[in-house]
Design a protein around this motif. Structure first.
Motif, PDB file in Angstrom:
ATOM      1  N   ASN A 193       5.837  -2.627  24.565  1.00 28.39           N
ATOM      2  CA  ASN A 193       6.939  -2.585  23.612  1.00 28.39           C
ATOM      3  C   ASN A 193       7.089  -1.211  22.985  1.00 28.39           C
ATOM      4  OD1 ASN A 193       9.056  -3.763  22.233  1.00 28.39           O
ATOM      5  ND2 ASN A 193       7.783  -4.379  20.532  1.00 28.39           N
ATOM      6  N   SER A 194       5.997  -0.658  22.449  1.00 27.16           N
ATOM      7  CA  SER A 194       6.070   0.625  21.738  1.00 27.16           C
ATOM      8  C   SER A 194       5.414   1.765  22.501  1.00 27.16           C
ATOM      9  CB  SER A 194       5.384   0.495  20.376  1.00 27.16           C
ATOM     10  OG  SER A 194       4.003   0.279  20.551  1.00 27.16           O
ATOM     11  N   SER A 214      -5.343 -13.138  15.836  1.00 32.39           N
ATOM     12  CA  SER A 214      -4.801 -12.507  14.638  1.00 32.39           C
ATOM     13  C   SER A 214      -4.671 -10.994  14.845  1.00 32.39           C
ATOM     14  CB  SER A 214      -5.693 -12.807  13.440  1.00 32.39           C
ATOM     15  OG  SER A 214      -5.226 -12.176  12.288  1.00 32.39           O
ATOM     16  N   ALA A 215      -5.633 -10.390  15.503  1.00 31.30           N
ATOM     17  CA  ALA A 215      -5.560  -8.959  15.813  1.00 31.30           C
ATOM     18  C   ALA A 215      -4.352  -8.671  16.695  1.00 31.30           C
ATOM     19  CB  ALA A 215      -6.846  -8.493  16.487  1.00 31.30           C
ATOM     20  N   ILE A 216      -4.123  -9.525  17.685  1.00 41.49           N
ATOM     21  CA  ILE A 216      -2.960  -9.366  18.575  1.00 41.49           C
ATOM     22  C   ILE A 216      -1.662  -9.494  17.785  1.00 41.49           C
ATOM     23  CG2 ILE A 216      -1.695 -10.452  20.484  1.00 41.49           C
ATOM     24  CD1 ILE A 216      -4.089  -8.866  21.489  1.00 41.49           C
ATOM     25  N   ARG A 217      -1.572 -10.477  16.893  1.00 42.83           N
ATOM     26  CA  ARG A 217      -0.355 -10.651  16.076  1.00 42.83           C
ATOM     27  C   ARG A 217      -0.113  -9.435  15.177  1.00 42.83           C
ATOM     28  NH1 ARG A 217      -2.228 -15.811  15.865  1.00 42.83           N
ATOM     29  NH2 ARG A 217      -3.139 -15.561  13.795  1.00 42.83           N
ATOM     30  N   ASN A 218      -1.195  -8.868  14.617  1.00 48.53           N
ATOM     31  CA  ASN A 218      -1.045  -7.680  13.780  1.00 48.53           C
ATOM     32  C   ASN A 218      -0.502  -6.500  14.583  1.00 48.53           C
ATOM     33  OD1 ASN A 218      -1.906  -8.943  11.454  1.00 48.53           O
ATOM     34  ND2 ASN A 218      -4.041  -8.347  11.732  1.00 48.53           N
ATOM     35  N   ILE A 219      -0.953  -6.366  15.811  1.00 49.92           N
ATOM     36  CA  ILE A 219      -0.434  -5.307  16.686  1.00 49.92           C
ATOM     37  C   ILE A 219       1.055  -5.541  16.946  1.00 49.92           C
ATOM     38  CG2 ILE A 219      -0.511  -4.409  19.043  1.00 49.92           C
ATOM     39  CD1 ILE A 219      -3.575  -4.928  18.953  1.00 49.92           C
ATOM     40  N   GLN A 220       1.432  -6.763  17.235  1.00 49.04           N
ATOM     41  CA  GLN A 220       2.834  -7.061  17.519  1.00 49.04           C
ATOM     42  C   GLN A 220       3.714  -6.842  16.289  1.00 49.04           C
ATOM     43  OE1 GLN A 220       2.055 -10.979  19.120  1.00 49.04           O
ATOM     44  NE2 GLN A 220       2.334 -10.229  21.208  1.00 49.04           N
ATOM     45  N   MET A 221       3.188  -7.132  15.097  1.00 54.43           N
ATOM     46  CA  MET A 221       3.949  -6.872  13.868  1.00 54.43           C
ATOM     47  C   MET A 221       4.110  -5.359  13.664  1.00 54.43           C
ATOM     48  SD  MET A 221       2.483  -9.936  11.387  1.00 54.43           S
ATOM     49  CE  MET A 221       2.057  -8.804  10.154  1.00 54.43           C
ATOM     50  N   HIS A 222       3.078  -4.599  13.950  1.00 52.25           N
ATOM     51  CA  HIS A 222       3.162  -3.151  13.842  1.00 52.25           C
ATOM     52  C   HIS A 222       4.194  -2.606  14.832  1.00 52.25           C
ATOM     53  CE1 HIS A 222       2.086   1.046  14.700  1.00 52.25           C
ATOM     54  NE2 HIS A 222       1.729   1.082  13.423  1.00 52.25           N
ATOM     55  N   ASP A 223       4.189  -3.134  16.052  1.00 53.42           N
ATOM     56  CA  ASP A 223       5.172  -2.714  17.053  1.00 53.42           C
ATOM     57  C   ASP A 223       6.589  -2.988  16.587  1.00 53.42           C
ATOM     58  OD1 ASP A 223       3.301  -1.779  18.804  1.00 53.42           O
ATOM     59  OD2 ASP A 223       3.659  -3.295  20.346  1.00 53.42           O
ATOM     60  N   GLN A 229       7.496  -0.356  14.187  1.00 56.51           N
ATOM     61  CA  GLN A 229       7.683   0.934  14.857  1.00 56.51           C
ATOM     62  C   GLN A 229       9.029   0.983  15.578  1.00 56.51           C
ATOM     63  OE1 GLN A 229       5.498   3.132  13.547  1.00 56.51           O
ATOM     64  NE2 GLN A 229       5.113   3.922  15.565  1.00 56.51           N
ATOM     65  N   VAL A 230       9.336  -0.065  16.292  1.00 54.08           N
ATOM     66  CA  VAL A 230      10.535  -0.074  17.123  1.00 54.08           C
ATOM     67  C   VAL A 230      11.797  -0.288  16.288  1.00 54.08           C
ATOM     68  CG1 VAL A 230      11.716  -1.325  18.972  1.00 54.08           C
ATOM     69  CG2 VAL A 230       9.282  -0.792  19.171  1.00 54.08           C
ATOM     70  N   ASN A 231      11.715  -1.134  15.268  1.00 49.69           N
ATOM     71  CA  ASN A 231      12.925  -1.509  14.521  1.00 49.69           C
ATOM     72  C   ASN A 231      13.121  -0.798  13.194  1.00 49.69           C
ATOM     73  OD1 ASN A 231      13.566  -3.448  16.482  1.00 49.69           O
ATOM     74  ND2 ASN A 231      12.139  -4.868  15.566  1.00 49.69           N
ATOM     75  N   GLY A 232      12.037  -0.293  12.592  1.00 53.79           N
ATOM     76  CA  GLY A 232      12.204   0.203  11.241  1.00 53.79           C
ATOM     77  C   GLY A 232      11.795   1.629  10.982  1.00 53.79           C
TER      78      GLY A 232
END
Length: 106
Positions: A31-32, A72-81, A84-87
């Protein structure tokens, strides 16, 4: 321990698995494009996962956070992505160069 079932649970459409062993997995986000390392560790006598992050392979990783569960670590990465991509406002190479010069960053 990073088990085979944990490795199999990683969404291969979202991540490329760069490497893994018994205690860590290194991923690249499709994604990022960011690089991530998730390491199992002990914190306050509990097993958890430390997450390290780099925006590319040329920069050193920095501590991103801690999660009690691998998912939870995976979800945190996806939230960070998503952030990064949208904001996040991306700087051009020239803007980065000016910033580094202004603040004496090598």
């Amino acid at each position: 321990m990073i088990t085979k079932s944990i490795i199999k649970s990683i969404d291969r459409r979202y991540f490329v698995i760069i490497s893994y062993d018994l205690f860590s997995v290194t991923l690249k986000s499709n994604n990022s494009g960011d690089s991530w390392m998730i390491m199992e560790c002990e914190r306050n006598h509990k097993i958890g996962f430390v997450v390290f992050h780099a925006h590319d392979y040329l920069t050193p990783r920095h501590l991103h956070g801690f999660s009690n569960l691998f998912d939870s670590a995976i979800r945190n990465i996806q939230m960070h992505d998503a952030y990064q991509v949208n904001g996040r406002v991306r700087l051009t190479s020239e803007e980065k160069k000016k910033y580094r010069e202004k603040y004496s960053i090598k």
